[in-house]
Write a protein that holds these residues in place. Structure first.
Motif, PDB file in Angstrom:
ATOM      1  N   CYS A  69      -4.947   2.832  14.767  1.00 31.01           N
ATOM      2  CA  CYS A  69      -4.889   4.139  13.575  1.00 31.01           C
ATOM      3  C   CYS A  69      -6.466   4.471  13.389  1.00 31.01           C
ATOM      4  O   CYS A  69      -7.375   3.889  13.079  1.00 31.01           O
ATOM      5  CB  CYS A  69      -4.828   2.856  12.166  1.00 31.01           C
ATOM      6  N   TYR A  87       0.867  -1.542   0.160  1.00 31.64           N
ATOM      7  CA  TYR A  87       0.532   0.305  -0.220  1.00 31.64           C
ATOM      8  C   TYR A  87       0.847   1.006  -0.038  1.00 31.64           C
ATOM      9  O   TYR A  87       1.452   1.501   0.621  1.00 31.64           O
ATOM     10  CB  TYR A  87      -1.549  -0.516   1.372  1.00 31.64           C
ATOM     11  N   LEU A 146      -5.612  -2.297  10.693  1.00 29.37           N
ATOM     12  CA  LEU A 146      -5.079  -1.144  10.901  1.00 29.37           C
ATOM     13  C   LEU A 146      -5.802  -0.730  12.108  1.00 29.37           C
ATOM     14  O   LEU A 146      -5.561   0.523  13.291  1.00 29.37           O
ATOM     15  CB  LEU A 146      -5.394   0.264  10.343  1.00 29.37           C
ATOM     16  N   GLN A 196      -4.461   8.459   9.584  1.00 30.63           N
ATOM     17  CA  GLN A 196      -3.412   7.986   9.309  1.00 30.63           C
ATOM     18  C   GLN A 196      -3.992   6.774   8.375  1.00 30.63           C
ATOM     19  O   GLN A 196      -3.448   6.530   7.418  1.00 30.63           O
ATOM     20  CB  GLN A 196      -3.280   6.517  10.569  1.00 30.63           C
ATOM     21  N   THR A 244      -2.354   6.324   4.638  1.00 30.70           N
ATOM     22  CA  THR A 244      -1.629   4.436   4.807  1.00 30.70           C
ATOM     23  C   THR A 244      -2.249   3.915   2.873  1.00 30.70           C
ATOM     24  O   THR A 244      -0.754   3.797   2.236  1.00 30.70           O
ATOM     25  CB  THR A 244      -2.150   3.223   5.302  1.00 30.70           C
TER      26      THR A 244
END
Length: 172
Positions: free
Chosen positions: A145, A30, A140, A149, A153
């Motif tokens: 997260c 990613y 995540l 965030q 990502t």
């Protein structure tokens, strides 16, 4: 969104990502590069001056490869999602045995994001899974997260990330 449509679109996005993005694992998983994927499946991607309110289009003319057009005035994140969405249209249409010429024009407005028509719902679900894989999103979230965030990502807009989190019934 129709549950079966979302399931089918996600399965195809997973297949496409595995086949055209992750072979050899030579790159980070990613963010996914939808332009690289489009080129790998034989679809040209061009930026163009499109009509106001149009974010992208997929055009397939007889005897020619398909082309994705992205609005040159959109942000890079918007272009990424639009490209993934148009790949979704291509993959759905590619399954048809009748490969007559076709085109899809995708408008940029609140209603098109909600997509009530089968092809639009499918392309939206495909793009979301291609760029923001459910398994990675859930991981995540588990790690704590927040949405910003995660948006960073996956290199998507905060709005796209929040829409994905909502579709997966997750909160940050």
């Amino acid at each position: 969104m129709g549950t079966q449509i979302a399931i089918d679109a996600a399965a195809e996005a997973i297949r496409v990502r595995r086949e055209f993005w992750l072979p050899g694992r030579e790159r980070r998983p990613y963010p996914v590069d939808p332009v690289r994927i489009a080129k790998a499946i034989g679809v040209e991607v061009l930026e163009a001056r499109l009509a106001p309110g149009v974010s992208g289009a997929l055009v397939k003319e007889a005897g020619r490869d398909a082309t994705i057009l992205l609005s040159e005035s959109d942000s890079q994140r918007r272009k990424r999602f639009t490209c993934a969405h148009e790949i979704g249209h291509f993959m759905l249409r590619r399954k048809d045995e009748d490969m007559t010429p076709y085109s899809f024009v995708d408008k940029r407005d609140a209603l098109s994001a909600q997509g009530e028509e089968h092809d639009e719902m499918w392309a939206n679900a495909f793009a979301a899974e291609l760029l923001m894989p459910e398994v990675a999103v859930r991981e995540l979230v588990r790690k704590g997260c927040d949405d910003l965030q995660m948006a960073a990502t996956f290199d998507v807009s905060p709005q796209a990330m929040n829409t994905r989190l909502s579709a997966l019934r997750l909160t940050t």
